[in-house]
Scaffold this active site. Structure first.
Site, mmCIF file in Angstrom:
data_model
loop_
_atom_site.group_PDB
_atom_site.id
_atom_site.type_symbol
_atom_site.label_atom_id
_atom_site.label_comp_id
_atom_site.label_asym_id
_atom_site.label_seq_id
_atom_site.Cartn_x
_atom_site.Cartn_y
_atom_site.Cartn_z
ATOM 1 N N ALA A 99 0.848 -1.195 0.000
ATOM 2 C CA ALA A 99 0.000 0.000 0.000
ATOM 3 C C ALA A 99 0.884 1.245 0.000
ATOM 4 O O ALA A 99 0.662 2.182 0.738
ATOM 5 C CB ALA A 99 -0.921 -0.002 1.212
ATOM 6 N N CYS A 100 1.901 1.245 -0.831
ATOM 7 C CA CYS A 100 2.907 2.304 -0.815
ATOM 8 C C CYS A 100 2.494 3.516 -1.633
ATOM 9 O O CYS A 100 1.640 3.441 -2.502
ATOM 10 C CB CYS A 100 4.229 1.773 -1.353
ATOM 11 N N THR A 101 3.170 4.609 -1.336
ATOM 12 C CA THR A 101 2.949 5.863 -2.039
ATOM 13 C C THR A 101 4.308 6.480 -2.327
ATOM 14 O O THR A 101 5.220 6.376 -1.518
ATOM 15 C CB THR A 101 2.133 6.834 -1.155
ATOM 16 N N ARG A 131 9.388 8.018 -0.798
ATOM 17 C CA ARG A 131 8.354 6.982 -0.781
ATOM 18 C C ARG A 131 8.237 6.392 0.605
ATOM 19 O O ARG A 131 9.148 6.456 1.406
ATOM 20 C CB ARG A 131 8.652 5.883 -1.788
ATOM 21 N N ASP A 181 4.704 0.969 2.928
ATOM 22 C CA ASP A 181 3.619 0.381 3.717
ATOM 23 C C ASP A 181 3.405 -1.039 3.229
ATOM 24 O O ASP A 181 2.881 -1.254 2.146
ATOM 25 C CB ASP A 181 2.319 1.167 3.536
#
Length: 173
Positions: free
Chosen positions: A90-92, A107, A110
Site C-alpha cells: 500500500a505504498c505511495t 516513498r 507500507d
C-alpha cells in the site's frame, strides 16, 4: 554491491547469505500457522512456484533459485515473498523538484497491512522483520555503478531505484 557481470545464480550471495535467518523470520511471519499446516503450505507453494516461475525471465528464475540455495530457504517461500507486495502493498511515492532544480524522490513502504499488529508496539507485525532486511544496493556492471535500489534482502527486482543523472523509479500499489 550486486555485480551484474556475475552469474545470476550467485550475484546476490553477499546480500542474502548473512541475512538468511532474517529472511526466514520474515517468511515465518507470513505463515503463522502450526508446523503441519506450514509443511503442507510450503509443499504447495513450491509446486506453484516452479510452475509460475517458468513464466518469468530466466535471469529472475536463476537469481531466485540461487538465493534459495544460498539461504537454504525453499523456493516456494521465496517466490511468495517476492510476489507478496503485489497482494499486500500500500505504498505511495512522490517526485518533486526543489527551487534549485534538485529532484527529490520519496516513498513510504507500507507493507503488511493485513498481516496482524503487534499489541505492544502498535506496529504491523512485518515492520521489524522488513527493517532487518532493508538494504541499499549498488548494482555494478563493468566495475561501474549502473543504478541503485533500496530493497529487501531476498527480493529480486526493484521497488525503488535510481540512476544519478538518469532516472528514478518506484513501484506502488
Amino acid at each position: 554491491q550486486v555485480n551484474l557481470d556475475e552469474p545470476a545464480s550467485t550475484r546476490w550471495t553477499d546480500v542474502v547469505k548473512p541475512r538468511a535467518k532474517k529472511i526466514q523470520n520474515l517468511i515465518d511471519t507470513f505463515m503463522k500457522t502450526d508446523e503441519a499446516n506450514r509443511t503442507v503450505i510450503r509443499m504447495i507453494m513450491s509446486m506453484v512456484a516452479e510452475k509460475e516461475m517458468k513464466r518469468f525471465p530466466e535471469t529472475y528464475r536463476d537469481e531466485l533459485t540461487g538465493i534459495s540455495k544460498m539461504t537454504d530457504i525453499d523456493i516456494g517461500s521465496l517466490f511468495v515473498m517476492n510476489v507478496m507486495y503485489e497482494l499486500f502493498g500500500a505504498c505511495t511515492s512522490i517526485v518533486a523538484r526543489g527551487e534549485n532544480g534538485t529532484m527529490w524522490h520519496g516513498r513510504n513502504l507500507d507493507f503488511g497491512l493485513f498481516m496482524g499488529t503487534n499489541a505492544s508496539t502498535h506496529n504491523w507485525e512485518l515492520t521489524q522483520n522488513l527493517r532487518d532486511l532493508l538494504v541499499d544496493v549498488e548494482f555494478m556492471r563493468g566495475g561501474k555503478t549502473s543504478y541503485r535500489s533500496v530493497t529487501y534482502a531476498g527480493f529480486v527486482g526493484l521497488l525503488t531505484g535510481s540512476k544519478k543523472g538518469g532516472f528514478s523509479i518506484s513501484v506502488d500499489t
